[in-house]
Design an enzyme around this catalytic site. Structure first.
Site, PDB file in Angstrom:
ATOM      1  N   MET A  59      -7.447   1.801  -7.491  1.00 38.59           N
ATOM      2  CA  MET A  59      -7.144   0.999  -6.230  1.00 38.59           C
ATOM      3  C   MET A  59      -7.442  -0.351  -6.767  1.00 38.59           C
ATOM      4  O   MET A  59      -8.327  -0.801  -7.174  1.00 38.59           O
ATOM      5  CB  MET A  59      -8.292   1.381  -5.062  1.00 38.59           C
ATOM      6  N   CYS A  95       1.822   3.551  -3.074  1.00 35.39           N
ATOM      7  CA  CYS A  95       0.898   4.595  -3.569  1.00 35.39           C
ATOM      8  C   CYS A  95       0.399   5.711  -2.633  1.00 35.39           C
ATOM      9  O   CYS A  95       0.092   6.849  -2.765  1.00 35.39           O
ATOM     10  CB  CYS A  95      -0.262   3.939  -4.285  1.00 35.39           C
ATOM     11  N   HIS A  96      -0.025   5.126  -1.374  1.00 37.84           N
ATOM     12  CA  HIS A  96      -0.453   5.936  -0.427  1.00 37.84           C
ATOM     13  C   HIS A  96       0.442   6.809   0.696  1.00 37.84           C
ATOM     14  O   HIS A  96       0.018   7.653   1.569  1.00 37.84           O
ATOM     15  CB  HIS A  96      -1.532   5.028   0.586  1.00 37.84           C
ATOM     16  N   CYS A 113       0.808  -1.270   0.041  1.00 41.93           N
ATOM     17  CA  CYS A 113       0.053  -0.038  -0.068  1.00 41.93           C
ATOM     18  C   CYS A 113       0.780   1.212  -0.163  1.00 41.93           C
ATOM     19  O   CYS A 113       0.321   2.285  -0.533  1.00 41.93           O
ATOM     20  CB  CYS A 113      -0.793  -0.057   1.190  1.00 41.93           C
ATOM     21  N   HIS A 127       6.793   9.330 -18.879  1.00 39.92           N
ATOM     22  CA  HIS A 127       7.912   8.561 -17.933  1.00 39.92           C
ATOM     23  C   HIS A 127       9.022   8.381 -19.157  1.00 39.92           C
ATOM     24  O   HIS A 127       9.287   7.651 -19.805  1.00 39.92           O
ATOM     25  CB  HIS A 127       7.601   7.081 -17.626  1.00 39.92           C
ATOM     26  N   HIS A 164       8.820  13.387 -11.059  1.00 41.87           N
ATOM     27  CA  HIS A 164       9.375  11.913 -10.889  1.00 41.87           C
ATOM     28  C   HIS A 164      10.729  11.984 -11.556  1.00 41.87           C
ATOM     29  O   HIS A 164      12.093  12.515 -11.215  1.00 41.87           O
ATOM     30  CB  HIS A 164       8.301  10.923 -11.685  1.00 41.87           C
TER      31      HIS A 164
HETATM   32 FE1  DHE Z   1      12.486   4.009 -11.384  1.00 41.87          FE
HETATM   33  C1  DHE Z   1      14.759   6.107 -12.576  1.00 41.87           C
HETATM   34  C2  DHE Z   1      11.601   6.121  -8.929  1.00 41.87           C
HETATM   35  C3  DHE Z   1       9.904   2.036 -10.553  1.00 41.87           C
HETATM   36  C4  DHE Z   1      13.978   1.489 -13.291  1.00 41.87           C
HETATM   37  N1  DHE Z   1      13.114   5.736 -11.097  1.00 41.87           N
HETATM   38  C5  DHE Z   1      13.984   6.798 -11.687  1.00 41.87           C
HETATM   39  C6  DHE Z   1      14.076   7.963 -11.186  1.00 41.87           C
HETATM   40  C7  DHE Z   1      13.173   7.905 -10.099  1.00 41.87           C
HETATM   41  C8  DHE Z   1      12.428   6.506  -9.877  1.00 41.87           C
HETATM   42  C9  DHE Z   1      12.704   8.999  -8.924  1.00 41.87           C
HETATM   43  C10 DHE Z   1      14.689   9.071 -11.495  1.00 41.87           C
HETATM   44  C11 DHE Z   1      16.323   9.082 -10.688  1.00 41.87           C
HETATM   45  C12 DHE Z   1      17.239  10.183 -11.223  1.00 41.87           C
HETATM   46  O1  DHE Z   1      17.323  10.309 -12.257  1.00 41.87           O
HETATM   47  O2  DHE Z   1      17.804  10.933 -10.239  1.00 41.87           O
HETATM   48  N2  DHE Z   1      10.879   4.100 -10.114  1.00 41.87           N
HETATM   49  C13 DHE Z   1      10.762   4.999  -9.054  1.00 41.87           C
HETATM   50  C14 DHE Z   1       9.712   4.717  -8.173  1.00 41.87           C
HETATM   51  O3  DHE Z   1       9.276   5.400  -7.215  1.00 41.87           O
HETATM   52  C15 DHE Z   1       9.038   3.586  -8.912  1.00 41.87           C
HETATM   53  C16 DHE Z   1       7.515   4.013  -9.680  1.00 41.87           C
HETATM   54  C17 DHE Z   1       8.473   2.427  -7.957  1.00 41.87           C
HETATM   55  C18 DHE Z   1       9.325   2.001  -7.188  1.00 41.87           C
HETATM   56  O4  DHE Z   1       8.890   1.553  -5.872  1.00 41.87           O
HETATM   57  O5  DHE Z   1      10.448   2.020  -7.314  1.00 41.87           O
HETATM   58  C19 DHE Z   1       9.960   3.133  -9.843  1.00 41.87           C
HETATM   59  N3  DHE Z   1      11.962   2.026 -11.644  1.00 41.87           N
HETATM   60  C20 DHE Z   1      10.935   1.349 -11.456  1.00 41.87           C
HETATM   61  C21 DHE Z   1      10.711  -0.152 -12.075  1.00 41.87           C
HETATM   62  O6  DHE Z   1       9.583  -0.852 -11.738  1.00 41.87           O
HETATM   63  C22 DHE Z   1      12.173  -0.279 -12.677  1.00 41.87           C
HETATM   64  C23 DHE Z   1      11.839  -0.375 -14.302  1.00 41.87           C
HETATM   65  C24 DHE Z   1      12.975  -1.359 -12.381  1.00 41.87           C
HETATM   66  C25 DHE Z   1      13.249  -1.488 -10.948  1.00 41.87           C
HETATM   67  O7  DHE Z   1      14.629  -1.396 -10.617  1.00 41.87           O
HETATM   68  O8  DHE Z   1      12.572  -1.166 -10.082  1.00 41.87           O
HETATM   69  C26 DHE Z   1      12.691   1.161 -12.542  1.00 41.87           C
HETATM   70  N4  DHE Z   1      14.131   3.927 -12.679  1.00 41.87           N
HETATM   71  C27 DHE Z   1      14.601   2.635 -13.197  1.00 41.87           C
HETATM   72  C28 DHE Z   1      15.594   3.038 -13.948  1.00 41.87           C
HETATM   73  C29 DHE Z   1      15.851   4.484 -13.929  1.00 41.87           C
HETATM   74  C30 DHE Z   1      14.952   4.638 -12.979  1.00 41.87           C
HETATM   75  C31 DHE Z   1      16.461   2.027 -14.799  1.00 41.87           C
HETATM   76  C32 DHE Z   1      17.102   5.215 -14.654  1.00 41.87           C
HETATM   77  C33 DHE Z   1      16.656   5.488 -16.107  1.00 41.87           C
HETATM   78  C34 DHE Z   1      17.866   6.348 -16.583  1.00 41.87           C
HETATM   79  O9  DHE Z   1      18.027   6.232 -17.994  1.00 41.87           O
HETATM   80  O10 DHE Z   1      18.279   7.369 -15.928  1.00 41.87           O
END
Ligand code: DHE
Length: 545
Positions: free
Chosen positions: A90, A52-53, A49, A371, A329
């Site tokens: 939800m 998201c929350h 939860c 994104h 984000h």
């Molecule tokens: Fe990410 C970048 C947050 C889910 C892989 N991700 C980012 C950034 C943030 C973020 C804030 C930017 C960072 C920066 O540039 O300083 N990501 C989140 C979440 O909060 C979210 C939605 C859910 C979570 O609980 O993490 C989330 N992200 C994912 C995934 O499910 C991914 C596909 C696989 C994983 O590792 O969890 C994923 N996020 C990535 C990657 C980047 C990224 C590979 C950097 C990409 C780039 O080219 O810079």
């Protein structure tokens, strides 16, 4: 289009906080609960939860769930909601069978109690986790290996808590480095010598690429949950400082660049940009280093503040708070590296921040749930320089004009919208030397779409995209394979894709020749477990994307 389920899978990931870390608060007016029920509820809450929350239930992409609201609703009402979900996104935890009847009842009662608050994480806590494995004076005085470091790739091995360092020339794994869990991003110091990675569990690792066998030289935890890290790049501060942003506690930490010694911690708690309401848990999303001032650009998600943190004098810290938009984000620089474009994802907007004059330039309306990763910069034959983003919530790709001088009319507007394979896109990429624009659709619910990518000819954007079946090229067995995050080599003539499979299944990296769009190489290795993000040293160091 992306379904709510797609978005859920993305946002609703577990928060790495344990029930023991968040002490129970019994609220007299709320329905009674036993201690084991509290423990169970906390565990479910952090796993399913909180994403998201919010940890404190103050609301993020999901609605707020604090007792002032939930007590009025009562147990029966809450049970219906948890059981059946809502059209607003939800999930139907009960009817889907994910939560038992008993768990639904426990959760409905739990939500009427005050949220248990995990601990703060201050200097003392950080210092207790800080390990200087190799002090600077014991490190190489010059590069001690023969690797072409510019073309090295740092690859997240998500589920094993490691990164793979892969030689981009030979495609050989040169080392597997232990890190925090599910490393989110890799970033390079100005000189390119130091590699910084941050785990979901807020562990930062510092890796020295000059070592004979590049490996960890320092490690620290900056909180309980985090996503972002970067390093100082302004003249006179090269390789001097590092910064990490955390989700919990909501704060950022500035560290010494070559040791990770924590120097300064700053909370991001504060007021939302629009309704000016206090938010106790505004998480730190993307961070980049400015090229115009000795500053970090720190994007605070729930309050919608972009902070220009001046690191020239940490004792008299100067922070310019630019009100942008809520739900900030990921994002990246435009080609000139003056403007930072950041997705306000639940607002369907991209905020453009001028890092020279330190102000908001524009909020640009784009598609549903942008994104970009760091986005893609190229020259549109008709509209000039643009920066592009894909979307989680629809199939479009928005091209935003980024040249306010020679293409004034198109600046900070969507000048062109491309149609892609579908929603669920996470990353988009090109390279200054390339004429291809690659778009993944990693979270699309349709396997054919999530296992292939779309590629556009930048010189002829009216031409339909070509579909390249990346997962098929990897020749893997069963599994929920997703093709994720295109990344170029230094020369810009190869593009790498992760084929991200289940933890117990085989994954791979597929490398295409960029010009012919044909398969060049597949990296398969039993150590390559769940590869996700890949970061080419040169391109990351120089913000080439
Ligand atoms: Fe990410 C970048 C947050 C889910 C892989 N991700 C980012 C950034 C943030 C973020 C804030 C930017 C960072 C920066 O540039 O300083 N990501 C989140 C979440 O909060 C979210 C939605 C859910 C979570 O609980 O993490 C989330 N992200 C994912 C995934 O499910 C991914 C596909 C696989 C994983 O590792 O969890 C994923 N996020 C990535 C990657 C980047 C990224 C590979 C950097 C990409 C780039 O080219 O810079």
């Amino acid at each position: 289009p992306g379904t709510p389920e797609t978005e859920m899978r993305y946002k609703g990931a577990p928060v790495p906080i344990t029930p023991e870390q968040a002490p129970t608060v019994v609220t007299p007016k709320a329905p009674p609960m036993t201690e084991p029920e509290f423990t169970r509820a906390k565990q479910i809450y952090f796993e399913r939860c909180a994403g998201c929350h919010g940890v404190l239930r103050k609301g993020a992409t999901g609605k707020p769930l604090t007792p002032d609201i939930t007590l009025k609703r009562g147990t029966d009402y809450l049970k219906v909601f948890i059981n059946y979900g809502s059209p607003a996104g939800m999930p139907n935890w009960g009817t889907s069978g994910e939560l038992s009847e008993k768990d639904v009842d426990i959760m409905a009662r739990f939500l009427q109690h005050e949220p248990p608050q995990p601990p703060e994480f201050g200097l003392e806590d950080m210092r207790a986790t800080w390990k200087l494995i190799v002090p600077p004076n014991k490190r190489p005085k010059k590069k001690e290996n023969n690797y072409n470091l510019d073309n090295l790739f740092s690859v997240t091995l998500r589920d094993t808590g490691e990164i793979a360092l892969i030689d981009g020339d030979t495609k050989k794994i040169i080392n597997i480095v232990k890190t925090g869990y599910a490393v989110h991003i890799s970033r390079l110091s100005y000189s390119g010598r130091y590699l910084y990675v941050i785990g979901r569990d807020a562990q930062v690792n510092l890796i020295d690429l000059w070592m004979k066998n590049p490996d960890n030289v320092a490690v620290i935890k900056v909180g309980l949950e985090a996503r972002s890290v970067d390093t100082s790049k302004y003249k006179g501060y090269e390789d001097k400082l590092a910064i990490a942003g955390s989700y919990w506690p909501p704060q950022y930490t500035i560290m010494k660049g070559d040791t990770l010694e924590p120097l300064k911690i700053v909370s991001t708690r504060g007021y939302t940009v629009d309704t000016q309401e206090y938010h106790p848990e505004p998480r730190v999303a993307s961070i980049v280093a400015s090229h115009f001032h000795p500053e970090f650009v720190v994007n605070v998600k729930e309050t919608g503040q972009t902070l220009m943190v001046n690191y020239a004098d940490l004792n008299n810290l100067k922070v310019t708070s630019i009100g942008t938009e809520r739900f900030l984000h990921d994002g990246g620089w435009d080609a000139s590296k003056r403007y930072f474009l950041v997705a306000a994802n639940q607002r369907n907007k991209v905020a453009v921040v001028d890092a020279k004059d330190n102000k908001l330039v524009k909020l640009v309306d784009v598609g549903k749930i942008p994104h970009p990763g760091r986005g893609a910069n190229f020259v549109d034959p008709k509209f000039g320089p643009v920066w592009a983003t894909g979307h989680l919530g629809d199939e479009t790709i928005s091209l935003i004009g980024t040249d306010p001088v020679k293409h004034k009319n198109g600046a900070w507007k969507v000048v062109r919208t491309l149609k892609g394979q579908g929603g669920g896109s996470l990353f988009i990429k090109t390279h200054p030397k390339s004429k291809n624009l690659w778009v993944d659709t990693a979270l699309n619910p349709n396997a054919e779409i999530s296992q292939s990518v779309a590629v556009y000819d930048i010189n002829n954007l009216d031409k339909p995209f070509q579909v390249v079946k990346i997962a098929e090229m990897a020749g893997l067995g069963e599994g929920p394979k997703r093709v994720v995050q295109p990344e170029y080599n230094k020369a810009g003539d190869e593009v790498w894709f992760s084929v991200w499979n289940g933890k117990d299944q085989q994954s791979a990296i597929v490398i295409l020749d960029d010009k012919t769009r044909k398969l060049k190489h597949v990296i398969k290795d039993k150590r390559l477990v769940t590869p996700t993000g890949k970061f080419n040293v040169y391109n990351t160091q120089h913000d080439v994307y």
